[in-house]
Design a protein around this motif. Structure first.
Motif, PDB file in Angstrom:
ATOM      1  N   ILE A 209      -3.459  10.421  -0.072  1.00 34.17           N
ATOM      2  CA  ILE A 209      -2.672   9.964   1.071  1.00 34.17           C
ATOM      3  C   ILE A 209      -1.248  10.467   0.916  1.00 34.17           C
ATOM      4  CG2 ILE A 209      -1.651   7.948   2.217  1.00 34.17           C
ATOM      5  CD1 ILE A 209      -4.198   6.454   1.740  1.00 34.17           C
ATOM      6  N   ALA A 210      -0.733  11.067   1.984  1.00 35.55           N
ATOM      7  CA  ALA A 210       0.662  11.502   2.033  1.00 35.55           C
ATOM      8  C   ALA A 210       1.378  10.652   3.070  1.00 35.55           C
ATOM      9  CB  ALA A 210       0.758  12.975   2.402  1.00 35.55           C
ATOM     10  N   ILE A 211       2.412   9.942   2.645  1.00 29.46           N
ATOM     11  CA  ILE A 211       3.226   9.152   3.569  1.00 29.46           C
ATOM     12  C   ILE A 211       4.427   9.972   3.985  1.00 29.46           C
ATOM     13  CG2 ILE A 211       4.593   7.070   3.919  1.00 29.46           C
ATOM     14  CD1 ILE A 211       2.874   5.599   1.984  1.00 29.46           C
ATOM     15  N   VAL A 212       4.555  10.172   5.295  1.00 32.60           N
ATOM     16  CA  VAL A 212       5.697  10.886   5.855  1.00 32.60           C
ATOM     17  C   VAL A 212       6.591   9.868   6.539  1.00 32.60           C
ATOM     18  CG1 VAL A 212       6.437  12.732   7.416  1.00 32.60           C
ATOM     19  CG2 VAL A 212       4.248  12.921   6.199  1.00 32.60           C
ATOM     20  N   HIS A 213       7.877   9.919   6.221  1.00 31.51           N
ATOM     21  CA  HIS A 213       8.831   8.959   6.796  1.00 31.51           C
ATOM     22  C   HIS A 213      10.155   9.660   7.021  1.00 31.51           C
ATOM     23  CE1 HIS A 213      10.843   5.309   7.762  1.00 31.51           C
ATOM     24  NE2 HIS A 213      11.482   5.180   6.612  1.00 31.51           N
ATOM     25  N   GLY A 215      10.781  12.356   8.436  1.00 30.79           N
ATOM     26  CA  GLY A 215      10.707  13.785   8.203  1.00 30.79           C
ATOM     27  C   GLY A 215      10.559  14.215   6.769  1.00 30.79           C
ATOM     28  N   ARG A 216      10.409  13.258   5.865  1.00 29.33           N
ATOM     29  CA  ARG A 216      10.295  13.591   4.445  1.00 29.33           C
ATOM     30  C   ARG A 216       8.983  13.057   3.879  1.00 29.33           C
ATOM     31  NH1 ARG A 216      15.237  15.345   2.361  1.00 29.33           N
ATOM     32  NH2 ARG A 216      14.422  15.053   0.251  1.00 29.33           N
ATOM     33  N   LEU A 217       8.482  13.704   2.859  1.00 26.09           N
ATOM     34  CA  LEU A 217       7.301  13.240   2.146  1.00 26.09           C
ATOM     35  C   LEU A 217       7.764  12.234   1.098  1.00 26.09           C
ATOM     36  CD1 LEU A 217       4.218  13.621   1.660  1.00 26.09           C
ATOM     37  CD2 LEU A 217       4.830  15.379  -0.023  1.00 26.09           C
ATOM     38  N   VAL A 218       7.439  10.957   1.317  1.00 28.18           N
ATOM     39  CA  VAL A 218       7.955   9.914   0.428  1.00 28.18           C
ATOM     40  C   VAL A 218       6.945   9.495  -0.629  1.00 28.18           C
ATOM     41  CG1 VAL A 218       9.567   9.057   2.154  1.00 28.18           C
ATOM     42  CG2 VAL A 218       7.292   8.037   1.991  1.00 28.18           C
ATOM     43  N   ALA A 219       5.661   9.824  -0.445  1.00 27.52           N
ATOM     44  CA  ALA A 219       4.659   9.473  -1.452  1.00 27.52           C
ATOM     45  C   ALA A 219       3.425  10.339  -1.243  1.00 27.52           C
ATOM     46  CB  ALA A 219       4.286   7.991  -1.378  1.00 27.52           C
ATOM     47  N   LEU A 220       2.791  10.715  -2.351  1.00 32.49           N
ATOM     48  CA  LEU A 220       1.563  11.499  -2.296  1.00 32.49           C
ATOM     49  C   LEU A 220       0.726  11.133  -3.504  1.00 32.49           C
ATOM     50  CD1 LEU A 220      -0.237  13.833  -1.238  1.00 32.49           C
ATOM     51  CD2 LEU A 220       1.142  15.380  -2.659  1.00 32.49           C
ATOM     52  N   GLY A 221      -0.526  10.749  -3.239  1.00 33.14           N
ATOM     53  CA  GLY A 221      -1.410  10.395  -4.336  1.00 33.14           C
ATOM     54  C   GLY A 221      -2.626   9.648  -3.839  1.00 33.14           C
ATOM     55  N   SER A 222      -3.349   9.030  -4.755  1.00 29.06           N
ATOM     56  CA  SER A 222      -4.545   8.286  -4.394  1.00 29.06           C
ATOM     57  C   SER A 222      -4.159   7.030  -3.608  1.00 29.06           C
ATOM     58  CB  SER A 222      -5.317   7.890  -5.648  1.00 29.06           C
ATOM     59  OG  SER A 222      -4.557   6.972  -6.421  1.00 29.06           O
ATOM     60  N   PRO A 223      -5.079   6.498  -2.786  1.00 30.08           N
ATOM     61  CA  PRO A 223      -4.748   5.323  -1.970  1.00 30.08           C
ATOM     62  C   PRO A 223      -4.212   4.154  -2.789  1.00 30.08           C
ATOM     63  CG  PRO A 223      -6.801   6.283  -1.212  1.00 30.08           C
ATOM     64  CD  PRO A 223      -6.431   7.025  -2.458  1.00 30.08           C
ATOM     65  N   VAL A 225      -2.589   4.114  -5.524  1.00 35.09           N
ATOM     66  CA  VAL A 225      -1.251   4.375  -6.071  1.00 35.09           C
ATOM     67  C   VAL A 225      -0.199   4.377  -4.967  1.00 35.09           C
ATOM     68  CG1 VAL A 225       0.184   6.134  -7.184  1.00 35.09           C
ATOM     69  CG2 VAL A 225      -2.101   5.621  -8.075  1.00 35.09           C
ATOM     70  N   VAL A 226      -0.543   4.951  -3.826  1.00 35.82           N
ATOM     71  CA  VAL A 226       0.437   5.157  -2.755  1.00 35.82           C
ATOM     72  C   VAL A 226       0.655   3.901  -1.907  1.00 35.82           C
ATOM     73  CG1 VAL A 226       0.807   6.393  -0.572  1.00 35.82           C
ATOM     74  CG2 VAL A 226       0.092   7.639  -2.619  1.00 35.82           C
ATOM     75  N   ARG A 231       5.955  -0.416  -0.835  1.00 28.84           N
ATOM     76  CA  ARG A 231       6.175   0.850  -0.136  1.00 28.84           C
ATOM     77  C   ARG A 231       5.809   0.736   1.342  1.00 28.84           C
ATOM     78  NH1 ARG A 231       3.757   4.423  -3.425  1.00 28.84           N
ATOM     79  NH2 ARG A 231       5.727   5.127  -4.346  1.00 28.84           N
ATOM     80  N   VAL A 232       4.684   0.112   1.640  1.00 23.99           N
ATOM     81  CA  VAL A 232       4.274  -0.024   3.036  1.00 23.99           C
ATOM     82  C   VAL A 232       5.299  -0.831   3.812  1.00 23.99           C
ATOM     83  CG1 VAL A 232       2.533  -0.970   4.591  1.00 23.99           C
ATOM     84  CG2 VAL A 232       1.823   0.264   2.531  1.00 23.99           C
ATOM     85  N   GLU A 233       5.796  -1.910   3.231  1.00 25.12           N
ATOM     86  CA  GLU A 233       6.787  -2.737   3.922  1.00 25.12           C
ATOM     87  C   GLU A 233       8.090  -1.980   4.128  1.00 25.12           C
ATOM     88  OE1 GLU A 233       5.432  -7.284   2.781  1.00 25.12           O
ATOM     89  OE2 GLU A 233       7.126  -6.386   1.706  1.00 25.12           O
ATOM     90  N   GLU A 234       8.482  -1.176   3.156  1.00 26.18           N
ATOM     91  CA  GLU A 234       9.720  -0.410   3.286  1.00 26.18           C
ATOM     92  C   GLU A 234       9.607   0.645   4.378  1.00 26.18           C
ATOM     93  OE1 GLU A 234      12.629   2.531   0.623  1.00 26.18           O
ATOM     94  OE2 GLU A 234      10.856   1.604  -0.285  1.00 26.18           O
TER      95      GLU A 234
END
Length: 259
Positions: A209-213, A215-223, A225-226, A231-234
Motif C-alpha cells: 500500500i502506498a499512501i499519497v498525501h 502530492g507526496r508519498l508518505v508511506a509504502l509497505g505491507s498493509p 505496517v502502513v 497514520r490514518v488519522e493524521e
C-alpha cells in the motif's frame, strides 16, 4: 521477465504554479498488487496518469521495464500496460461484447489472431458479464458498465494492469470479485496497480500500500505496517479504529462514530 515493471525516481508534477506531485520515488514489481490510497485531491489519479503516460513528469525519471517511458511507442505501450479509468463512457451504442473486443485493438497485426476469441470469452466470464454480451452498452447499469469496462481491460492482455477506482459502482459481491481478479493477475506474474478509497479493501487484497498525501508519498509497505491508526488519522483527519480481520489477520479500518 524483468522483476521491476515501473521505477519512479524523484518524480514531480507541476500544473502552472501548483505542485501536484513532489519527490515521488517508488518501484512497482511484477507479481504483486499495489494499492494507491489517500484523501481526495492527494494526487493519486495524477500519479496514475504519470504511470500510464497520459501525463509527463515535470521532474524526475519514469521507466517501464528499465526503459524511459517517453521512449515507448504508443503501440508498444498499449501492449504493455492497460488502464481502467473511472469514467465508463462509450460514444456509440456498441454492444457489451463489442466494447470488450476493443481491448484487442492493440494486438491487430501482432500475435495470433486466433487468440482474440479465447481472450474475449475469458474476459467476459471472469467479470461475470457473459449474459450481457448482446446488450447495448448505454443500456447497462453503472455497475454493469464498470464490469464490462474491466473485461475490456482484461482482453487487452497486458503485463501491467492499472485500475482507477474499479469498485466504486459495484455491489459487495462484485467488489470482492474485482479484487480477487487483481490478485489472480498478480499471481500470474503481472504488475497490478489499483487506486482505492476503501482502506479495508486495500488492506484485504494488496501486497503493498502506498499512501499519497498532499502530492507526496508518505508511506509504502505491507498493509499491517502502513495502515496504523495514527497514520490514518493524521492523513485523513478523522478518528478511526484499526481492527484485525479474524480470518486473514489483515487490518480493517472503521471510522469512530459518536452517537
Amino acid at each position: 521477465m524483468i522483476s521491476v515493471a515501473y521505477a519512479l525516481r524523484d518524480v514531480g508534477l507541476r500544473m502552472g504554479a501548483a505542485a501536484i506531485l513532489d519527490d515521488i520515488s517508488i518501484e512497482i514489481p511484477y507479481g504483486r498488487v499495489l494499492a494507491l490510497v489517500g484523501p481526495n485531491g492527494a494526487g493519486k489519479s495524477s500519479l496514475l496518469g504519470i504511470l500510464t503516460g497520459e501525463l509527463a513528469a515535470t521532474t524526475g525519471d519514469v521507466t517501464l521495464d528499465g526503459r524511459a517511458l517517453g521512449a515507448w511507442s504508443t503501440g508498444d505501450l498499449s501492449r504493455a500496460r492497460s488502464v481502467l479509468l473511472q469514467s465508463n463512457q462509450v460514444a456509440f451504442s456498441f454492444t457489451a461484447a463489442e466494447v470488450v473486443e476493443m481491448g484487442r485493438a492493440p494486438w491487430a497485426g501482432h500475435g495470433d489472431p486466433g487468440d482474440d476469441d479465447r481472450v474475449i470469452r475469458d474476459a467476459l466470464e471472469r467479470t461475470d458479464v457473459t449474459h450481457l454480451a448482446a446488450r447495448p452498452f448505454p443500456s447497462l447499469s453503472g455497475g454493469e458498465k464498470a464490469r464490462v469496462s474491466l473485461a475490456r481491460v482484461l482482453a487487452q492482455d497486458t503485463r501491467v494492469v492499472m485500475l482507477d477506482e474499479p469498485t466504486a459502482a459495484l455491489d459487495l459481491r462484485h467488489q470482492e470479485d474485482v479484487l480477487l481478479i487483481a490478485r489472480d493477475l498478480a499471481a500470474g506474474g503481472r504488475a497490478v496497480v489499483v487506486v482505492l478509497h476503501d482502506l479495508s479493501l486495500a488492506a484485504a487484497y494488496a501486497d503493498d500500500i502506498a499512501i499519497v498525501h498532499q502530492g507526496r508519498l508518505v508511506a509504502l509497505g505491507s498493509p499491517g505496517v502502513v495502515l496504523t491508526r495514527e497514520r490514518v488519522e493524521e492523513v485523513y483527519r478523522t478518528p478511526v479504529r484499526v481492527l484485525e480481520d479474524p480470518d486473514t489477520g489483515r487490518p480493517v479500518i472503521l471510522p469512530r462514530r459518536v452517537q
